[in-house]
Design a protein around this motif. Sequence first.
Motif, mmCIF file in Angstrom:
data_model
loop_
_atom_site.group_PDB
_atom_site.id
_atom_site.type_symbol
_atom_site.label_atom_id
_atom_site.label_comp_id
_atom_site.label_asym_id
_atom_site.label_seq_id
_atom_site.Cartn_x
_atom_site.Cartn_y
_atom_site.Cartn_z
ATOM 1 N N GLN A 131 77.896 -45.559 -24.107
ATOM 2 C CA GLN A 131 78.488 -46.543 -24.928
ATOM 3 C C GLN A 131 77.384 -48.302 -25.774
ATOM 4 O O GLN A 131 76.621 -48.261 -25.446
ATOM 5 C CB GLN A 131 79.729 -47.974 -24.205
ATOM 6 N N GLU A 132 77.956 -48.354 -26.954
ATOM 7 C CA GLU A 132 77.439 -49.179 -28.047
ATOM 8 C C GLU A 132 77.692 -50.775 -26.495
ATOM 9 O O GLU A 132 78.592 -50.522 -26.750
ATOM 10 C CB GLU A 132 77.441 -49.304 -28.911
ATOM 11 N N PRO A 133 76.254 -51.227 -26.720
ATOM 12 C CA PRO A 133 75.091 -51.020 -26.965
ATOM 13 C C PRO A 133 74.795 -50.037 -26.613
ATOM 14 O O PRO A 133 74.415 -50.413 -24.684
ATOM 15 C CB PRO A 133 74.632 -52.348 -27.069
ATOM 16 N N HIS A 134 73.939 -49.207 -26.765
ATOM 17 C CA HIS A 134 73.589 -48.175 -25.632
ATOM 18 C C HIS A 134 72.271 -48.580 -24.782
ATOM 19 O O HIS A 134 71.667 -50.067 -25.482
ATOM 20 C CB HIS A 134 73.380 -47.282 -26.785
ATOM 21 N N ASN A 135 72.014 -48.507 -23.838
ATOM 22 C CA ASN A 135 69.686 -48.433 -23.605
ATOM 23 C C ASN A 135 69.420 -48.364 -23.782
ATOM 24 O O ASN A 135 68.241 -48.909 -24.798
ATOM 25 C CB ASN A 135 69.962 -48.475 -22.248
ATOM 26 N N ALA A 136 68.434 -47.386 -24.596
ATOM 27 C CA ALA A 136 67.537 -46.796 -25.130
ATOM 28 C C ALA A 136 67.998 -44.921 -25.507
ATOM 29 O O ALA A 136 68.881 -44.652 -25.634
ATOM 30 C CB ALA A 136 66.385 -46.408 -23.771
ATOM 31 N N TYR A 137 67.454 -44.679 -26.405
ATOM 32 C CA TYR A 137 67.224 -43.779 -27.052
ATOM 33 C C TYR A 137 66.057 -42.842 -27.249
ATOM 34 O O TYR A 137 64.906 -43.541 -27.528
ATOM 35 C CB TYR A 137 67.361 -43.913 -29.032
ATOM 36 N N THR A 138 66.203 -41.445 -27.528
ATOM 37 C CA THR A 138 64.845 -40.831 -28.233
ATOM 38 C C THR A 138 64.835 -40.999 -29.431
ATOM 39 O O THR A 138 65.586 -41.101 -30.240
ATOM 40 C CB THR A 138 64.926 -39.145 -27.232
ATOM 41 N N VAL A 139 63.464 -40.925 -29.947
ATOM 42 C CA VAL A 139 63.763 -40.566 -31.587
ATOM 43 C C VAL A 139 62.446 -39.783 -31.855
ATOM 44 O O VAL A 139 61.018 -39.894 -30.092
ATOM 45 C CB VAL A 139 62.898 -42.160 -32.073
ATOM 46 N N MET A 140 61.312 -40.135 -33.179
ATOM 47 C CA MET A 140 60.957 -39.336 -32.992
ATOM 48 C C MET A 140 60.152 -39.927 -34.315
ATOM 49 O O MET A 140 60.027 -40.565 -35.031
ATOM 50 C CB MET A 140 61.431 -37.459 -34.219
ATOM 51 N N ARG A 141 58.325 -40.200 -33.437
ATOM 52 C CA ARG A 141 57.814 -41.082 -34.018
ATOM 53 C C ARG A 141 57.585 -40.510 -35.718
ATOM 54 O O ARG A 141 57.796 -41.973 -36.472
ATOM 55 C CB ARG A 141 56.035 -41.302 -33.590
ATOM 56 N N GLY A 142 58.000 -39.738 -36.408
ATOM 57 C CA GLY A 142 57.445 -39.624 -37.375
ATOM 58 C C GLY A 142 58.557 -40.258 -38.369
ATOM 59 O O GLY A 142 58.395 -41.123 -39.122
ATOM 60 N N ASP A 143 59.655 -39.695 -38.057
ATOM 61 C CA ASP A 143 60.677 -40.962 -38.803
ATOM 62 C C ASP A 143 61.316 -42.193 -38.244
ATOM 63 O O ASP A 143 61.111 -42.479 -38.755
ATOM 64 C CB ASP A 143 62.651 -40.145 -38.359
ATOM 65 N N TRP A 144 61.270 -42.311 -37.151
ATOM 66 C CA TRP A 144 61.087 -43.736 -36.696
ATOM 67 C C TRP A 144 60.106 -44.836 -37.479
ATOM 68 O O TRP A 144 60.234 -45.627 -37.769
ATOM 69 C CB TRP A 144 60.986 -44.047 -34.824
ATOM 70 N N ASP A 145 58.911 -44.620 -37.721
ATOM 71 C CA ASP A 145 57.676 -45.696 -37.675
ATOM 72 C C ASP A 145 58.087 -45.865 -39.735
ATOM 73 O O ASP A 145 57.742 -46.443 -39.663
ATOM 74 C CB ASP A 145 56.332 -44.954 -37.344
ATOM 75 N N GLN A 146 58.259 -45.102 -39.814
ATOM 76 C CA GLN A 146 58.516 -44.772 -41.281
ATOM 77 C C GLN A 146 59.810 -45.334 -41.688
ATOM 78 O O GLN A 146 59.844 -47.193 -42.839
ATOM 79 C CB GLN A 146 58.880 -43.198 -41.763
ATOM 80 N N TRP A 147 60.612 -45.636 -41.011
ATOM 81 C CA TRP A 147 61.876 -46.631 -41.354
ATOM 82 C C TRP A 147 61.634 -47.297 -40.515
ATOM 83 O O TRP A 147 62.147 -48.464 -41.521
ATOM 84 C CB TRP A 147 62.778 -45.432 -40.471
ATOM 85 N N PHE A 148 61.133 -48.077 -39.490
ATOM 86 C CA PHE A 148 60.731 -49.856 -39.013
ATOM 87 C C PHE A 148 59.736 -50.105 -39.745
ATOM 88 O O PHE A 148 60.270 -51.335 -40.388
ATOM 89 C CB PHE A 148 59.987 -49.350 -37.752
ATOM 90 N N ALA A 149 58.366 -49.620 -41.024
ATOM 91 C CA ALA A 149 57.724 -50.271 -41.643
ATOM 92 C C ALA A 149 58.377 -50.386 -42.708
ATOM 93 O O ALA A 149 58.043 -50.996 -43.090
ATOM 94 C CB ALA A 149 56.619 -49.033 -41.770
#
Lengths: 433, 104
Positions: free
Chosen positions: A97-115
């Motif tokens: 349920q939201e808010p979730h605790n943790a997610y898997t991410v791909m760093r290639g996608d995540w880091d680009q999004w976060f930057a």
Amino acid sequence: MQDERVDVIVVGAGPAGAAAALELARAGLEVVVIERGAYPGSKNVMGGIIYRQPTEQLIPEFWNEAPLERAMIEQRFMMLTETDSIGGVFRTEQFAQEPHNAYTVMRGDWDQWFAGKAEEEGAFVIPQMVVGDLIWRDGRIDGVNTGGDEGDLHADVVVIADGANSLLAQKAGLHDGWSPKDQALISKELIRLSREQINERFNVRDGVGVAMEIFGQSTAGLLGYGFIYTNDETISIGTGAMLQDLIDSGLNTNDILNDFKAHPSIAPLIEGGETIEYTAHLIPEGGWKTLPTLYADGALLVGDAAGLVNPLNREGSNFAMISGKLAAQTIIEAKEAGDFSAAQLSRYRELLSDSFVLKDLHKIRNLTDFAHQRPHLFNEVPELLTNVAREYLTVDSVPKKDKQKKMMNMILSQMPPRRALDDAINGLRAFFG
Amino acid sequence: MTVVQDGIRDRAGLERKLAITSFNVDPGRAHIRIIDHDVCLQCEFQQCINCCPAACYTPQSDGRVIFSYEGCVECGTCRIVCNEFHNVEWTYPSGGFGVQYRFG
């Protein structure tokens, strides 16, 4: 860029650097982020799991727009012997349920999004640029050189966020290099399966998934662990061990990974999948005892570059982001004071000490030594536990009382009470700090 | 003929895996260099060979070691494990070059 000057230069656009840039830009400071990769994330690897609560401190309700794979609802722990496995499971619908605790991410996608979020706030991210050296003026750090006469960029503060291999931390004199005892090497494969295959094999549904930490033969019995995380349409599978143990054993991390993948308890989970990427990276796991100096005149050290990783609880990206945030807070205060000296910037260390980051590192400060002094935890213990479980579950017309006696003897012969007590007492001390 | 002791059991398999990983190789510059190949003769364990996760270090029949930078994942392992002789000169590839993880 000759003679150019900004408020802050951040070296490295990973989670620590991007978090610092985001917070600084929000406060109206002029920030340049220099990233050596073709894009943020292109040099970066993690298991990898992002935690919701620390991330939300930087970007509220990020889950509505961030590139996420699956929300983790189930945690499995396993121990492997050559042929057998034993373990435990925790699963909760609360984490679905939201808010979730943790997610898997791909760093290639995540880091680009976060930057990209830092850019939206006004930070200037320059990819494909390597910082060769620090610029010093009157004994303090005053910027970076990115090559040649034209490559000087000056700033009041340089945030050193260049990762596990930080060359700049050494150039800044903040520490004198890592030893093989302080760094773990992980290798990982990303294996493509269909969403339906993952749902069936891991007993989950779309959008939610499983994290597994696996000890014993997943690392050829070395101190460390193997891991499996479910992504949307891929599985991350990897193994990590301390460099010193790889040296001493003469083993190669990829060979260990291959054995782990081929284990009869693991192979069915990834069977038929196609490997679409192989990655390897260091994790600084020296922790509290190898913590470098975190500030200098005109510089702060954040994230992996500072060795801020909690291997016990599999946390690193959150340490990185929070350290970046606290570094930004320190710099904002320093700007108000018009003072960028080490004495002023030492506020960063105070902020980190008050946060979970250094509290947790302090709590587990003896854990690596504890585990290192007890190689049997990764070899004999999995062997013993699977032997006892097999004995218990084998139906062979032996009266249960005799069976219990046999199991007790197995335990006592492999795990003498004195050793068990020593493990328990010291283990509790190491875990609970 | 000397039998070369390779610390990597499945070198060919590892090279096949690395063929899937993306690289933008800088044709002009090797970012890592073995400083003195003769120094490797004094190194008993040559741990760079088995520790490298990308099989970039290859043992030679004369006891020396060859490094090839093209498939290097820039992890820094060799920089840290060559801790007795400090015989590895380690820098980053030029901006935008080197390993390029798509997923990480």
